[in-house]
Every structure is written in structure tokens, then in C-alpha cells.
Scaffold this motif. Structure first.
Motif, PDB file in Angstrom:
ATOM      1  N   GLU A 152      72.577  48.564 -21.612  1.00 47.06           N
ATOM      2  CA  GLU A 152      73.464  47.466 -21.992  1.00 47.06           C
ATOM      3  C   GLU A 152      72.798  46.098 -21.761  1.00 47.06           C
ATOM      4  OE1 GLU A 152      75.948  47.188 -23.767  1.00 47.06           O
ATOM      5  OE2 GLU A 152      76.656  45.165 -23.277  1.00 47.06           O
ATOM      6  N   TYR A 153      72.115  45.950 -20.639  1.00 42.89           N
ATOM      7  CA  TYR A 153      71.449  44.673 -20.354  1.00 42.89           C
ATOM      8  C   TYR A 153      70.452  44.330 -21.466  1.00 42.89           C
ATOM      9  CZ  TYR A 153      68.133  41.357 -18.342  1.00 42.89           C
ATOM     10  OH  TYR A 153      67.301  40.281 -18.153  1.00 42.89           O
ATOM     11  N   PHE A 154      69.670  45.296 -21.844  1.00 42.07           N
ATOM     12  CA  PHE A 154      68.668  45.010 -22.865  1.00 42.07           C
ATOM     13  C   PHE A 154      69.291  44.909 -24.267  1.00 42.07           C
ATOM     14  CE2 PHE A 154      65.822  46.004 -19.396  1.00 42.07           C
ATOM     15  CZ  PHE A 154      64.886  44.991 -19.546  1.00 42.07           C
ATOM     16  N   ARG A 155      70.369  45.640 -24.472  1.00 44.90           N
ATOM     17  CA  ARG A 155      71.059  45.494 -25.759  1.00 44.90           C
ATOM     18  C   ARG A 155      71.544  44.053 -25.918  1.00 44.90           C
ATOM     19  NH1 ARG A 155      75.592  45.030 -28.180  1.00 44.90           N
ATOM     20  NH2 ARG A 155      76.726  44.885 -26.218  1.00 44.90           N
TER      21      ARG A 155
ATOM     22  N   GLY B  91      69.033  41.611 -27.236  1.00 46.57           N
ATOM     23  CA  GLY B  91      68.446  41.818 -28.561  1.00 46.57           C
ATOM     24  C   GLY B  91      67.656  43.091 -28.784  1.00 46.57           C
ATOM     25  N   HIS B  92      67.802  44.073 -27.860  1.00 46.84           N
ATOM     26  CA  HIS B  92      67.057  45.328 -28.020  1.00 46.84           C
ATOM     27  C   HIS B  92      67.919  46.390 -28.705  1.00 46.84           C
ATOM     28  CE1 HIS B  92      64.813  43.224 -24.937  1.00 46.84           C
ATOM     29  NE2 HIS B  92      63.841  44.117 -24.981  1.00 46.84           N
ATOM     30  N   THR B  93      67.281  47.169 -29.561  1.00 50.89           N
ATOM     31  CA  THR B  93      67.966  48.284 -30.208  1.00 50.89           C
ATOM     32  C   THR B  93      67.922  49.503 -29.287  1.00 50.89           C
ATOM     33  OG1 THR B  93      67.327  47.494 -32.378  1.00 50.89           O
ATOM     34  CG2 THR B  93      67.899  49.833 -32.222  1.00 50.89           C
TER      35      THR B  93
ATOM     36  N   TYR C 290      62.864  47.204 -36.206  1.00 53.75           N
ATOM     37  CA  TYR C 290      63.248  46.326 -35.082  1.00 53.75           C
ATOM     38  C   TYR C 290      61.985  46.059 -34.277  1.00 53.75           C
ATOM     39  CZ  TYR C 290      63.532  51.095 -33.182  1.00 53.75           C
ATOM     40  OH  TYR C 290      63.264  52.407 -32.872  1.00 53.75           O
ATOM     41  N   THR C 291      61.994  44.954 -33.526  1.00 61.78           N
ATOM     42  CA  THR C 291      60.803  44.642 -32.721  1.00 61.78           C
ATOM     43  C   THR C 291      61.090  44.710 -31.226  1.00 61.78           C
ATOM     44  OG1 THR C 291      61.312  42.291 -32.881  1.00 61.78           O
ATOM     45  CG2 THR C 291      59.734  43.188 -34.497  1.00 61.78           C
ATOM     46  N   ARG C 292      62.361  44.986 -30.890  1.00 59.29           N
ATOM     47  CA  ARG C 292      62.715  45.170 -29.478  1.00 59.29           C
ATOM     48  C   ARG C 292      63.508  46.473 -29.342  1.00 59.29           C
ATOM     49  NH1 ARG C 292      64.748  39.304 -27.133  1.00 59.29           N
ATOM     50  NH2 ARG C 292      62.946  38.132 -27.897  1.00 59.29           N
ATOM     51  N   ALA C 293      63.116  47.294 -28.423  1.00 59.34           N
ATOM     52  CA  ALA C 293      63.823  48.567 -28.245  1.00 59.34           C
ATOM     53  C   ALA C 293      64.073  48.835 -26.766  1.00 59.34           C
ATOM     54  CB  ALA C 293      63.002  49.700 -28.852  1.00 59.34           C
ATOM     55  N   VAL C 294      65.063  49.660 -26.494  1.00 61.85           N
ATOM     56  CA  VAL C 294      65.341  50.088 -25.118  1.00 61.85           C
ATOM     57  C   VAL C 294      65.723  51.571 -25.163  1.00 61.85           C
ATOM     58  CG1 VAL C 294      67.772  49.317 -25.237  1.00 61.85           C
ATOM     59  CG2 VAL C 294      66.682  49.630 -23.011  1.00 61.85           C
ATOM     60  N   SER C 295      65.304  52.326 -24.143  1.00 61.32           N
ATOM     61  CA  SER C 295      65.615  53.753 -24.136  1.00 61.32           C
ATOM     62  C   SER C 295      65.669  54.303 -22.718  1.00 61.32           C
ATOM     63  CB  SER C 295      64.558  54.538 -24.923  1.00 61.32           C
ATOM     64  OG  SER C 295      63.326  54.488 -24.220  1.00 61.32           O
TER      65      SER C 295
ATOM     66  N   MET D 278      62.878  58.049 -17.696  1.00 58.76           N
ATOM     67  CA  MET D 278      62.224  56.748 -17.626  1.00 58.76           C
ATOM     68  C   MET D 278      63.002  55.733 -18.462  1.00 58.76           C
ATOM     69  SD  MET D 278      58.288  55.644 -18.407  1.00 58.76           S
ATOM     70  CE  MET D 278      57.448  56.815 -17.373  1.00 58.76           C
ATOM     71  N   LEU D 279      63.501  54.719 -17.760  1.00 60.70           N
ATOM     72  CA  LEU D 279      64.180  53.633 -18.452  1.00 60.70           C
ATOM     73  C   LEU D 279      63.104  52.672 -18.940  1.00 60.70           C
ATOM     74  CD1 LEU D 279      66.802  52.946 -15.628  1.00 60.70           C
ATOM     75  CD2 LEU D 279      67.226  54.202 -17.753  1.00 60.70           C
ATOM     76  N   GLY D 280      63.225  52.204 -20.172  1.00 59.60           N
ATOM     77  CA  GLY D 280      62.170  51.304 -20.642  1.00 59.60           C
ATOM     78  C   GLY D 280      62.631  50.338 -21.700  1.00 59.60           C
ATOM     79  N   ASN D 281      62.065  49.131 -21.649  1.00 58.34           N
ATOM     80  CA  ASN D 281      62.265  48.181 -22.741  1.00 58.34           C
ATOM     81  C   ASN D 281      60.915  47.919 -23.400  1.00 58.34           C
ATOM     82  OD1 ASN D 281      62.015  46.726 -20.028  1.00 58.34           O
ATOM     83  ND2 ASN D 281      61.501  45.065 -21.445  1.00 58.34           N
ATOM     84  N   PHE D 282      60.966  47.670 -24.699  1.00 55.56           N
ATOM     85  CA  PHE D 282      59.728  47.597 -25.482  1.00 55.56           C
ATOM     86  C   PHE D 282      59.750  46.400 -26.425  1.00 55.56           C
ATOM     87  CE2 PHE D 282      61.013  51.852 -24.472  1.00 55.56           C
ATOM     88  CZ  PHE D 282      59.891  52.368 -23.846  1.00 55.56           C
TER      89      PHE D 282
END
Ligand code: ATP
Ligand code: MG
Ligand code: MG
Ligand code: MG
Length: 474
Positions: free
Chosen positions: A12-15, A18-20, A57-62, A91-95
Motif C-alpha cells: 500500500e505504501y508503494f502503491r 505511484g507503484h503498480t 509501468y516504470t514503478r512496481a512493488v511486489s 521478499m518485499l520489493g519496490n522497483f
């Protein structure tokens, strides 16, 4: 905060920034023969980093399921003995794919960790490391974020080998890579261990929680580093490790999810004390085995399937050590599914299949386990030094189906080591015999098939960590 809530908070924080949100990919990497299992969140985005794929997209989170039980990142031997290593973990990650770079990546991480609206961790408990020559990262942490110099550690190359460093991350020997900056949490003076970069950094007091990789290069097989089309970011934070921090416990095994699993292991073994390494090993292994099977891996004598078999046998052996009389491992699939099925519906779907396969594996191994253990005990009783002879290691492997790491596990518990050289020699002799046998078969009667009985399938040299894993002949 419960582990499941933490996973949601991260996404949620990364969403909001602007992260998908991208679902976890399979543990079996798609179209990537260089990788044994998915070992990091970035794997599924490899082509996006290389500029070969536009994902829209150029920002992702997973939150990515990972297994580190072979290949470049192999934690199998650590499991049950450190507070922080699992074979399977999330593994939590933002990209960022050519979007933001160092400044934003560091700011995102710091805000998520320390902002009271999010995790609200005490800043003084956090240490950071940067790659020796990365002045940019150092400056951002120190001047912009305000981390004092005493808690920023520069880490260089090991043994003078360029880019061989904890602060230079690579997925494997080739592919995207770059310098990284890591965040550590100080669990306090009650736990042994020194800060990152110190002599006793391998202790568990300062635990690495988050790795922020500044993806800049693509390393090709010839060792050459090529610039990526645009600098990118890949981060990875172990869900279980950060859950431990938030739940005020030191070990990953003390978090809600593992407490419940340890209890199930204890029950499945007739109420044994859950506070012992073997119980932790089993709780860890049921996760990797179940998820591997859910992702389509089948126990076998080579490659991925052999790793699965090794892990299953290790679990069975630890159960045996705790007094298990019948099969028990497959009984843990149900409690695991109750804990993780909501986040991973594939686990729920595959549950009957996983139970069946694990039970079969257990039964098959049970037939030789006790005999093999007895042989090993006899040998240990007669030992004059502290090294188990290569011949024994070989016989255990060849006749009783003990993968070498299993024998090593037993040896370690007794403070003993293995004569691996002798073992390799015995293997080589075996190979020679097999070669001779198959030649004989061929010469005598080209139509004679030796398959099944005497077929020797050679070495499954699928690991890139230099360890040769032999293929079990049954
Ligand atoms: P360590 O030094 O503790 O072995 P690492 O440097 O090998 O960790 P990375 O490759 O940087 O780990 O992976 C990113 C993050 O994933 C780590 O910071 C950690 O939080 C988590 N992680 C890595 N390996 C494991 C593991 N075996 N079990 C649980 N979490 C892990
Ligand atoms: Mg590691
Ligand atoms: Mg590390
Ligand atoms: Mg790391």
C-alpha cells in the motif's frame, strides 16, 4: 503488526507512491536456465531492467516468494541455526525501471521504516552500509536523511576481487547488477554479534533487513560490465525479518506465522519441545517443499527436483531425530495452507497434490533412513579422528539415498567434518564402473538396454556455487 498486515502495508505504501502492485511470480523462473529458483523479487523484472521489455509501468512493488537452497544464493546450511535464514521466504520489493534512482529509493525506504504513520521504527536502531566508492549514496544517507557517520559503514571488495562485495548485488554470474546500500536493525546488546563490516558481523545482533540495489550494469558471460539503458532500482526486504523487528522479537522463528507453524510441527511429532533447531528446520522446510511442488517441481534425481528431494529428506531426518516413528511431514501442509493460503491461493489449490507427493517421498526414504543412520552411527563410534571417511559418505549417498548435505548436517551436530575428497574419489570410481558397464553392454549387444538398473546419469552439475551435486542412482 501481524506478518500479513505488514505485507499489505508495504504494498500500500508503494502503491500510494505511484507503484503498480505486481503479483509474485513462480519459484521456477520463466525462461531462465541460469537460475535454479527465484531468489529475489527482481527476477521477474530482469528484462525490464535490461530494457528488453516494456511492462507498461516504470514503478512496481511486489511480495515475491523466494527459495535460496542452491545456486548462487544458498542458505540451506544456515537454516535452523541462524535467526534470520530460511530456505523459503517472502521478499518485499519496490522497483524502478529507469524512473527514480538513488535519492528517491533511499527516501522511500527511510520514510516507510521510520514514519510513525508506517512502521515508525526508532532511527537510532538503524545502521546503513554503502559500497566503498559510492559517494552519492553516502551523502544522501548522511546529509539528506541525517544518519550519523558512526552508523554508516562503507563495505569494499572481498579479497581484492572487483565487485565481490556484500554491497554489490548480482542475481547470478550474469545479468543485471550494481552497487547496493543495506539497512540493518540493531536487536540490542542481549544478542551476540557486531555491526556490519566488523569482525563478528556474522552474529545475529545486527540483522540485515533491506537491500537497496542501484541497478546500473548488465554483466555478460565474459565478465564484462555493460551499462544498463537507464539506471534503475531494485530493493528487497525479507518479510519475516521485518516482521520480527515489528513484533519485538529477535528471531524470525518467533513471529506469529512461525510460532503457529512450530506448534504444528511439535504436535505432528507427538508434542516435542518446539524450541529446538530440528523443529525450526522442519517448519522452514515444509514451506519450501510445499511451495516448490505448488509451482510444479517434482522430486527427482537431478536439477530442481533433486534440490526438492534433498530438502524433503533433510526434514524427514530431523523428524526421525525427534523420534518420529511414521511419516509426519505431509501432515504439515494443512496447517501451512491455513496460514498462507489466503495470500497464495495456488497453495490451496495444490494442497492434495503436495500432501500426496510428500507422503510418497517420506515413505520411500523411510525404507533406508534407519539403516543408513545405523551405518553412520557405527562408523562414528569407531572414528579415531574427527573426519567421517569419504567411503562412508559415498555409501550413504549411493545405497541409502543420503544427499551429502544431509550427512554433513549430521556431522556438524557432532562437531565432525566430512572427507569430501575421499567421497569425490569414490564417486569417480563409481562413474568409471558405470562407464565400463555401459560400454560392455553396448559392445555385447547394442540393443541391450541398461536403463533403470545400472544407468548412470552422471553429475547434475546445476549449481553455480562450485559444488558438484551427484545424481542419485536408484
Ligand atoms: P544475509 O546477508 O543475511 O544472508 P543477503 O545479503 O544474502 O542476506 P539479499 O540478497 O540482499 O540478502 O536479499 C535481500 C533481503 O532478503 C535481505 O536483506 C533479507 O532481508 C532477505 N533475505 C535474504 N536471504 C534470506 C533468507 N535466506 N531468509 C529470509 N530472508 C532473507
Ligand atoms: Mg545471504
Ligand atoms: Mg548480506
Ligand atoms: Mg544483502
Amino acid at each position: 503488526m501481524k506478518t500479513a498486515e505488514l505485507r499489505s502495508a508495504f504494498l500500500e505504501y508503494f502503491r500510494q507512491n505511484g507503484h503498480t502492485i505486481v503479483p509474485s511470480s513462480s519459484l521456477v523462473p520463466a525462461d531462465d536456465p541460469t537460475l535454479l529458483f527465484t531468489n529475489a523479487g527482481m527476477n521477474q523484472f530482469k528484462d525490464a531492467f535490461l530494457g528488453r521489455e516494456d511492462r507498461g509501468y516504470t514503478r512496481a512493488v511486489s511480495s515475491q516468494r523466494c527459495v535460496r537452497a542452491g545456486g548462487k544464493h544458498n542458505d540451506l546450511e544456515n537454516v535452523g541455526y541462524t535467526a534470520r535464514h530460511h530456505t523459503f521466504f517472502e521478499m518485499l520489493g519496490n522497483f524502478s525501471f529507469g524512473d527514480y534512482f538513488k535519492r528517491k529509493a533511499i527516501n522511500f525506504a527511510w520514510t516507510f521504516l521510520t514514519d510513525p504513520q508506517w512502521l515508525g521504527l526508532t532511527a537510532e536502531k538503524l545502521w546503513v552500509t554503502v559500497y566503498q566508492t559510492d559517494e552519492d549514496a553516502y551523502r544522501i544517507w548522511n546529509e539528506e536523511i541525517g544518519v550519523p557517520a558512526e552508523r554508516i559503514v562503507r563495505i569494499g571488495d572481498e579479497d581484492g576481487v572487483p565487485y565481490k562485495s556484500d554491497n554489490f548485488w548480482s542475481m547470478g554470474d550474469t545479468g543485471p547488477c550494481g552497487p547496493c546500500s543495506e539497512v540493518f536493525y540493531d536487536h540490542g546488546p542481549d544478542v551476540a554479534g557486531g555491526p556490519p563490516g566488523s569482525e563478528d558481523e556474522d552474529g545475529d545482533r545486527y540483522i540485515e533487513i533491506w537491500n537497496i540495489v542501484f541497478m546500473q550494469f548488465n554483466r555478460t558471460a565474459d565478465g564484462v560490465m555493460h551499462d544498463l539503458p537507464s539506471p534503475s532500482v531494485d530493493t528487497g526486504m525479507g518479510l519475516e525479518r521485518i516482521a520480527a523487528v515489528l513484533q519485538g522479537v529477535h528471531s524470525n522463528y518467533e513471529i506469529d506465522l512461525f510460532q503457529s507453524l512450530l506448534k504444528s510441527v511439535s504436535e505432528a511429532l507427538g508434542g516435542v519441545d518446539p524450541e529446538q533447531a530440528s523443529v525450526r528446520v522442519i517448519a522452514d522446510h515444509i514451506r519450501s517443499c510445499s511451495f516448490l511442488i505448488a509451482d510444479g517441481v517434482m522430486p527427482s534425481n537431478e536439477g530442481r527436483g533433486f534440490v526438492l528431494r534433498r530438502i524433503t529428506r533433510r526434514a524427514a531426518r530431523h523428524g526421525n531425530k525427534l523420534g518420529a516413528t511414521g511419516t509426519f511431514f505431509h501432515k504439515l501442509v494443512q496447517p501451512l495452507e491455513a496460514l498462507m493460503g489466503e495470500a497464495y491461493p495456488e497453495l490451496t489449490k495444490a494442497r492434495p497434490q503436495i500432501e500426496k507427493i510428500l507422503k510418497q517421498e517420506e515413505e520411500q526414504f523411510a525404507r533406508t533412513l534407519e539403516k543408513g543412520l545405523r551405518l553412520l552411527e557405527d562408523d562414528i563410534a569407531q572414528l579415531s579422528g574427527s573426519e567421517i571417511p569419504g567411503e562412508t559418505v559415498f555409501t550413504l549417498y549411493d545405497t541409502y539415498g543420503f544427499p551429502v548435505d544431509l550427512t554433513n548436517d549430521i556431522a556438524r551436530e557432532r562437531g565432525l567434518t566430512l572427507d569430501l575428497e575421499g567421497y569425490e574419489k569414490a564417486m569417480e570410481a563409481q562413474r568409471e564402473r558405470a562407464r565400463a558397464a555401459s560400454k560392455f553392454g553396448m559392445d555385447y549387444n547394442a540393443g541391450l538396454s541398461l536403463e533403470g538398473e545400472t544407468e548412470f546419469t552422471g553429475y547434475g552439475n546445476f549449481e553455480d556455487d562450485g559444488e558438484v551435486r551427484a545424481v542419485l542412482v536408484e
